[in-house]
Scaffold this motif. Structure first.
Motif, PDB file in Angstrom:
ATOM      1  N   LEU A  91      48.534  32.291  39.415  1.00  0.00           N
ATOM      2  CA  LEU A  91      47.693  32.225  38.225  1.00  0.00           C
ATOM      3  C   LEU A  91      46.436  33.053  38.399  1.00  0.00           C
ATOM      4  N   ALA A  92      45.745  32.836  39.509  1.00  0.00           N
ATOM      5  CA  ALA A  92      44.502  33.564  39.756  1.00  0.00           C
ATOM      6  C   ALA A  92      44.747  35.053  39.953  1.00  0.00           C
ATOM      7  N   ASP A  93      45.816  35.387  40.662  1.00  0.00           N
ATOM      8  CA  ASP A  93      46.080  36.787  40.956  1.00  0.00           C
ATOM      9  C   ASP A  93      46.422  37.579  39.706  1.00  0.00           C
ATOM     10  N   ASN A  94      47.216  36.997  38.810  1.00  0.00           N
ATOM     11  CA  ASN A  94      47.572  37.704  37.580  1.00  0.00           C
ATOM     12  C   ASN A  94      46.359  37.944  36.708  1.00  0.00           C
ATOM     13  N   PHE A  95      45.496  36.942  36.574  1.00  0.00           N
ATOM     14  CA  PHE A  95      44.287  37.137  35.786  1.00  0.00           C
ATOM     15  C   PHE A  95      43.338  38.130  36.453  1.00  0.00           C
ATOM     16  N   LYS A  96      43.311  38.147  37.759  1.00  0.00           N
ATOM     17  CA  LYS A  96      42.485  39.114  38.471  1.00  0.00           C
ATOM     18  C   LYS A  96      42.933  40.539  38.166  1.00  0.00           C
ATOM     19  N   GLN A  97      44.255  40.740  38.164  1.00  0.00           N
ATOM     20  CA  GLN A  97      44.789  42.065  37.890  1.00  0.00           C
ATOM     21  C   GLN A  97      44.412  42.547  36.491  1.00  0.00           C
ATOM     22  N   VAL A  98      44.475  41.637  35.508  1.00  0.00           N
ATOM     23  CA  VAL A  98      44.164  42.004  34.126  1.00  0.00           C
ATOM     24  C   VAL A  98      42.650  42.164  33.929  1.00  0.00           C
ATOM     25  N   ALA A  99      41.860  41.254  34.479  1.00  0.00           N
ATOM     26  CA  ALA A  99      40.418  41.252  34.240  1.00  0.00           C
ATOM     27  C   ALA A  99      39.730  42.467  34.830  1.00  0.00           C
ATOM     28  N   GLU A 100      40.277  43.029  35.903  1.00  0.00           N
ATOM     29  CA  GLU A 100      39.591  44.107  36.594  1.00  0.00           C
ATOM     30  C   GLU A 100      40.096  45.487  36.215  1.00  0.00           C
ATOM     31  N   MET A 116      44.973  51.143  41.983  1.00  0.00           N
ATOM     32  CA  MET A 116      43.769  50.464  42.434  1.00  0.00           C
ATOM     33  C   MET A 116      42.511  51.243  42.095  1.00  0.00           C
ATOM     34  N   THR A 117      42.623  52.532  41.722  1.00  0.00           N
ATOM     35  CA  THR A 117      41.440  53.303  41.358  1.00  0.00           C
ATOM     36  C   THR A 117      40.977  52.986  39.947  1.00  0.00           C
ATOM     37  N   GLU A 118      41.763  52.229  39.194  1.00  0.00           N
ATOM     38  CA  GLU A 118      41.428  51.964  37.809  1.00  0.00           C
ATOM     39  C   GLU A 118      40.858  50.570  37.594  1.00  0.00           C
ATOM     40  N   ILE A 119      40.414  49.918  38.652  1.00  0.00           N
ATOM     41  CA  ILE A 119      39.904  48.577  38.502  1.00  0.00           C
ATOM     42  C   ILE A 119      38.421  48.522  38.755  1.00  0.00           C
ATOM     43  N   LEU A 120      37.815  47.500  38.197  1.00  0.00           N
ATOM     44  CA  LEU A 120      36.403  47.253  38.408  1.00  0.00           C
ATOM     45  C   LEU A 120      36.157  46.844  39.857  1.00  0.00           C
ATOM     46  N   LEU A 123      36.376  41.312  42.591  1.00  0.00           N
ATOM     47  CA  LEU A 123      35.826  40.009  42.913  1.00  0.00           C
ATOM     48  C   LEU A 123      36.795  39.282  43.834  1.00  0.00           C
ATOM     49  N   ASN A 124      36.252  38.381  44.621  1.00  0.00           N
ATOM     50  CA  ASN A 124      37.090  37.612  45.521  1.00  0.00           C
ATOM     51  C   ASN A 124      38.084  36.791  44.706  1.00  0.00           C
ATOM     52  N   LEU A 125      39.335  36.759  45.174  1.00  0.00           N
ATOM     53  CA  LEU A 125      40.372  36.025  44.465  1.00  0.00           C
ATOM     54  C   LEU A 125      40.031  34.545  44.368  1.00  0.00           C
ATOM     55  N   HIS A 126      39.293  34.025  45.340  1.00  0.00           N
ATOM     56  CA  HIS A 126      38.925  32.615  45.337  1.00  0.00           C
ATOM     57  C   HIS A 126      38.042  32.266  44.141  1.00  0.00           C
ATOM     58  N   LEU A 127      37.256  33.215  43.670  1.00  0.00           N
ATOM     59  CA  LEU A 127      36.408  32.953  42.507  1.00  0.00           C
ATOM     60  C   LEU A 127      37.254  32.716  41.257  1.00  0.00           C
ATOM     61  N   TYR A 128      38.360  33.444  41.147  1.00  0.00           N
ATOM     62  CA  TYR A 128      39.256  33.233  40.017  1.00  0.00           C
ATOM     63  C   TYR A 128      39.930  31.862  40.125  1.00  0.00           C
ATOM     64  N   MET A 129      40.283  31.471  41.345  1.00  0.00           N
ATOM     65  CA  MET A 129      40.908  30.164  41.511  1.00  0.00           C
ATOM     66  C   MET A 129      39.940  29.036  41.177  1.00  0.00           C
ATOM     67  N   VAL A 130      38.684  29.197  41.561  1.00  0.00           N
ATOM     68  CA  VAL A 130      37.670  28.185  41.235  1.00  0.00           C
ATOM     69  C   VAL A 130      37.506  28.063  39.725  1.00  0.00           C
ATOM     70  N   THR A 131      37.621  29.174  39.011  1.00  0.00           N
ATOM     71  CA  THR A 131      37.491  29.151  37.557  1.00  0.00           C
ATOM     72  C   THR A 131      38.558  28.276  36.915  1.00  0.00           C
ATOM     73  N   PHE A 132      39.772  28.340  37.445  1.00  0.00           N
ATOM     74  CA  PHE A 132      40.870  27.564  36.865  1.00  0.00           C
ATOM     75  C   PHE A 132      40.919  26.128  37.372  1.00  0.00           C
ATOM     76  N   LEU A 133      40.197  25.829  38.419  1.00  0.00           N
ATOM     77  CA  LEU A 133      40.263  24.503  39.031  1.00  0.00           C
ATOM     78  C   LEU A 133      39.959  23.372  38.045  1.00  0.00           C
ATOM     79  N   PRO A 134      38.837  23.396  37.288  1.00  0.00           N
ATOM     80  CA  PRO A 134      38.565  22.269  36.370  1.00  0.00           C
ATOM     81  C   PRO A 134      39.602  22.138  35.262  1.00  0.00           C
ATOM     82  N   PHE A 135      40.164  23.253  34.797  1.00  0.00           N
ATOM     83  CA  PHE A 135      41.166  23.183  33.728  1.00  0.00           C
ATOM     84  C   PHE A 135      42.467  22.555  34.238  1.00  0.00           C
ATOM     85  N   LEU A 136      42.844  22.862  35.475  1.00  0.00           N
ATOM     86  CA  LEU A 136      44.042  22.257  36.045  1.00  0.00           C
ATOM     87  C   LEU A 136      43.832  20.771  36.315  1.00  0.00           C
TER      88      LEU A 136
END
Length: 407
Positions: A91-100, A116-120, A123-136
């Protein structure tokens, strides 16, 4: 298929899928047998194994039937929470790929793949996982299986949409597969075995789902209708994907899709599907652990303790996801060490124990022993190979600045 070969991979996945479905049918049949025998409306996987060993002619098995029940329930907890941890990371990895991604083309040409040259700045993947933590956490507060089935249906629709888009791309301009290896060496095949069993294993959910059906007698028919469709999808997607991309295929085929709005939406759809099916995978360990915990607290505190432990268990899957070194290796490890025991080893032996006194045909005994032996060999060799690769990549490759495949 990359870890097994263009010929051996599809054939192995097909055979493993048939055996897993057959073992699911065995478990359902044995559960029905003990429901009638014990005059109970429902028995779970652990209870079925316990009753099966109690019906065995061997004294040692009868005296250890309770331990077998604890073993099965422990494996179910490990397996299902392992699924949840992998789902968390997907979940976190897919959103990371799209967001960046900074530039998404409106023209879905085949040569416009994500680089990989086309991304922002990453951010650490753990930050994306923390974002989804309360929703899960909020999602797992819904513990009614009917409600979870509705969520899962929504997730499956989203995943079906993403799979449709993936098929629409990989079936374009498939090169001649003659240069692809027909088989792989046994080490990589053992990793394939664990991954295949991980993707096919769902035996922990079949009895709870049947128990909640309005017409439970129809469950076996539904099982034998739905599972072959899933197996065909797995085999065809894996085979066509490997034929399309060859050795350039990524651990997740989504990473091979072009960098355009249509195919990037696949990641969003897939993430939505993963999000909603998380709660269904969480159901089994929650139903095993939480009643035991609640039994130790006063009645006024039961709801608070229930919700608190659900939140703690979700946080545990988050922590496990953070500790995952290589997602593909952990999937192979979980599939070999745990899923194979639940899906291939226990059900055939359970059938022998359950019906040994009633009489079993020689063919049935040979068939069950063959499936269990195959499961035991895959469990031992696959677990060893996955452990070896994890240790090798984390302790021996760190000096070479190795990076995660999904970051």
């Amino acid at each position: 298929m990359k870890n097994a070969g263009i010929i051996v991979g599809p054939l192995s996945l097909l055979v493993l899928g048939i055996m897993v479905v057959h073992c699911m049918g065995i478990l359902v049949k044995c559960a029905h047998h003990f429901c009638q025998r014990m005059q109970k409306p429902f028995v779970d996987y652990g209870d079925t194994v316990m009753y099966g060993l109690e019906a065995s002619p061997f004294i040692w098995l009868r005296t250890h039937s309770l331990w077998a029940r604890h073993l099965v329930r422990s494996l179910l907890i490990i397996t299902q929470l392992g699924f949840c941890s992998v789902y968390f990371l997907f979940l976190a990895d897919n959103f990371k790929q799209v967001a960046e991604i900074t530039s998404i083309s409106h023209r879905c040409q085949q040569n416009e793949t994500t680089t990989m040259t086309e991304i922002l700045p990453s951010l650490n993947l753990h930050l994306y996982m923390v974002t989804f933590l309360p929703f899960l956490i909020l999602l797992v507060f819904f513990h009614n299986l009917l409600m979870l089935a509705i969520f899962s249906t929504m997730g499956n629709i989203a995943i079906l949409g993403s799979v449709t888009l993936i098929f629409s791309y990989i079936m374009q301009d498939i090169p001649n597969p003659k240069n692809l290896p027909w088989s792989a060496n046994w080490q990589t095949y053992m990793l394939f075995f664990g991954t295949a069993i991980f993707s096919l294993e769902g035996i922990g959910m079949i009895l709870p789902l049947e128990n909640q059906m309005k017409y439970p007698n129809h469950y076996t028919v539904i099982l034998y209708m739905v599972m072959p469709i899933s197996i065909i999808l797995y085999v065809s997607l894996g085979t066509l994907g490997y034929m399309r991309f060859g050795d350039d295929i990524q651990t997740s085929i989504i990473l091979n899709l072009p960098n355009c709005w249509l195919y990037q939406s696949v990641k969003i759809l897939y993430s939505i599907g993963i999000f909603f099916t998380y709660a269904l995978q969480f159901y089994v360990p929650a139903e095993i652990i939480i009643p035991l915990v609640i039994s130790w607290v006063p009645e006024p505190w039961e709801l608070l303790v229930d919700l608190s432990f659900r939140a703690i268990m979700v946080c545990m899957t988050y922590i496990f996801a953070m500790l995952i070194p290589e997602m593909e290796l952990v999937i192979a490890l979980l599939g070999s060490a745990s899923c194979s025991v639940l899906a291939l080893i226990i059900p055939p032996l359970l059938e022998i124990c359950t019906y040994s006194l009633d009489g079993l045909s020689t063919f049935t005994i040979i068939k069950d022993i063959f499936i269990s032996t195959l499961g035991i060999l895959g469990c031992i060799m696959g677990t060893y190979e996955a452990f070896y690769e994890i240790i090798h990549q984390n302790f021996f490759s760190s000096s070479q600045n190795s990076t995660r495949a999904f970051v």
